[in-house]
Design an enzyme around this catalytic site. Sequence first.
Site, PDB file in Angstrom:
ATOM      1  N   TYR A 143       0.835  -1.196   0.000  1.00  0.00           N
ATOM      2  CA  TYR A 143       0.000   0.000   0.000  1.00  0.00           C
ATOM      3  C   TYR A 143       0.871   1.247   0.000  1.00  0.00           C
ATOM      4  CZ  TYR A 143      -4.254  -2.587   1.173  1.00  0.00           C
ATOM      5  OH  TYR A 143      -5.341  -3.423   1.151  1.00  0.00           O
ATOM      6  N   TYR A 195      -0.538  -9.837   0.439  1.00  0.00           N
ATOM      7  CA  TYR A 195       0.467  -9.206   1.307  1.00  0.00           C
ATOM      8  C   TYR A 195       0.461  -9.822   2.695  1.00  0.00           C
ATOM      9  CZ  TYR A 195      -3.419  -6.195   2.961  1.00  0.00           C
ATOM     10  OH  TYR A 195      -4.598  -5.702   3.461  1.00  0.00           O
ATOM     11  N   HIS A 200      -7.158  -8.530  -2.568  1.00  0.00           N
ATOM     12  CA  HIS A 200      -8.494  -7.956  -2.370  1.00  0.00           C
ATOM     13  C   HIS A 200      -8.487  -6.473  -2.698  1.00  0.00           C
ATOM     14  CE1 HIS A 200      -6.295  -7.356   1.394  1.00  0.00           C
ATOM     15  NE2 HIS A 200      -6.955  -6.226   1.480  1.00  0.00           N
TER      16      HIS A 200
HETATM   17 FE   LIG Z   1      -6.142  -4.574   2.514  1.00  0.00          FE
END
Ligand SMILES: [Fe+2]
Lengths: 191, 279
Positions: free
Chosen positions: B148, B187, B200
């Site tokens: 992220y 992850y 996801h």
């Molecule tokens: Fe997530």
Amino acid sequence: MTATPPLPPTPSQTVGPFYGYALPFAGGGDVAPAGHPDTITVHGRVFDGAGAPVPDALLEFWQAGPDGSLAGAPGSLRRDPVTGAVVGRDGVEFTGFARVPTDADGHYALRTLPPGGDAPYLSVCVFARGLMHHLFTRAYLREDAGDALLAGLEPGRRATLIAAAEPGRHRTYRFDIRLQGDEETVFLEYV
Amino acid sequence: MTTSRPAPVPAAAQPPAAVPAQAAPPLLQSDIDREVAERQAAYEKARAAGAPVAHHPPRDYLPYRSSALRHPRQPPAAVSGDPDTAELHGPVFGATDVTELDADLTRQHQGEPLGERITVTGRVLDRDGRPVRGQLVEVWQANASGRYAHQRDQHPAPLDPNFTGVGRCLTDDDGTYTFTTVKPGAYPWRNHLNAWRPAHIHFSFFGTAFTQRLVTQMYFPGDPLFRYDPILSSVTDTSARERLVAAYDHGLSSPEWSLGYRWDVVLDGPSATWIEEGR
Ligand SMILES: [Fe+2]
């Protein structure tokens, strides 16, 4: 209208820890037009079951406008078409919607106008990492003897829904949220 | 000096080197698997005895350790709505709240992100099957490497300077949303030793009433990590869990461009029209 059974809903999943670039937006807690004389501040902290602040909760608020209208208005996250950046509400329409992440101390603050009409509460939706399904509650700006929800709660529980005016602070209300424990906030289910 | 080494112990019994000798043993995947299976079995037994379907995860779900101190222990207070109940109305959004580019996560930077380009589309409906029109849909996701763009994500996978992983759009008159993005990577996380999230995309939806609010995650079909993931497993009802998995739709794939996935969503909770119709 129809005899077909309702469609099964899509399940909830936790908001997780990484919503930061997606959900909070600049001015998310500034619902009142800048400088409006009726502006109130509602603020507080979110705590977990050990009494520790929750630094990664996201709170959403929805309320009636100062005229009592529940129609809302678009423009909470109005965008600049040149840069794509959020430029904030236009200061004219009252959108009734706020979104505020808690800070490292678990604290949030919201500046809005008191809801008009008969219902003196802000509806609150709580999201957090570790919370599988959001929680609804209400922040009442005054105790209302005629309110069915408040009337049905014993006094200690009822107090968790009251945003208390803070002495010595101008038009400022305190509303803490306790996710678990002895002073756990009353959370709501709509039936 | 090989003769002075202790006899090897089975891998499962070896503590990781970083854990001090007195620390609690690490939580293993096998511990999580057992806890998940216990809750799954308890739900199925309750169903067999006539309990209602649980469409949503219980908030008290220990296999996801972060839930332990973050769920209420008191039952919720029931609110029966009338037309003046604020939550039976909700925030509205419009053309000023999104820009055209927001639905294409591959065009937000100077260059193109790495990864497998995909289109994700579907309809947002209420429980009566009516489309939710003109409402805000928001998404966020890891990049193709499973990282992220968030400073708290310390997974040592590469950031992609051409991918933030954030998008939004309004549903159209048919309730349809569409995003172009890249397929996110799996992850690791620290719920237990060797915990990995299946790929996801996080989604946020608004209905016509605040009570219909939904934040959830969409998964990709056939992911081998499903059975190891306590977050997906928190939805103990098997058919409800399957509703979180998108379908690969070859008709949505574009020749020499992108792969297509379809994921329709049904918002729960009373809507304003329930009240109008006197239910
Ligand atoms: Fe997530």
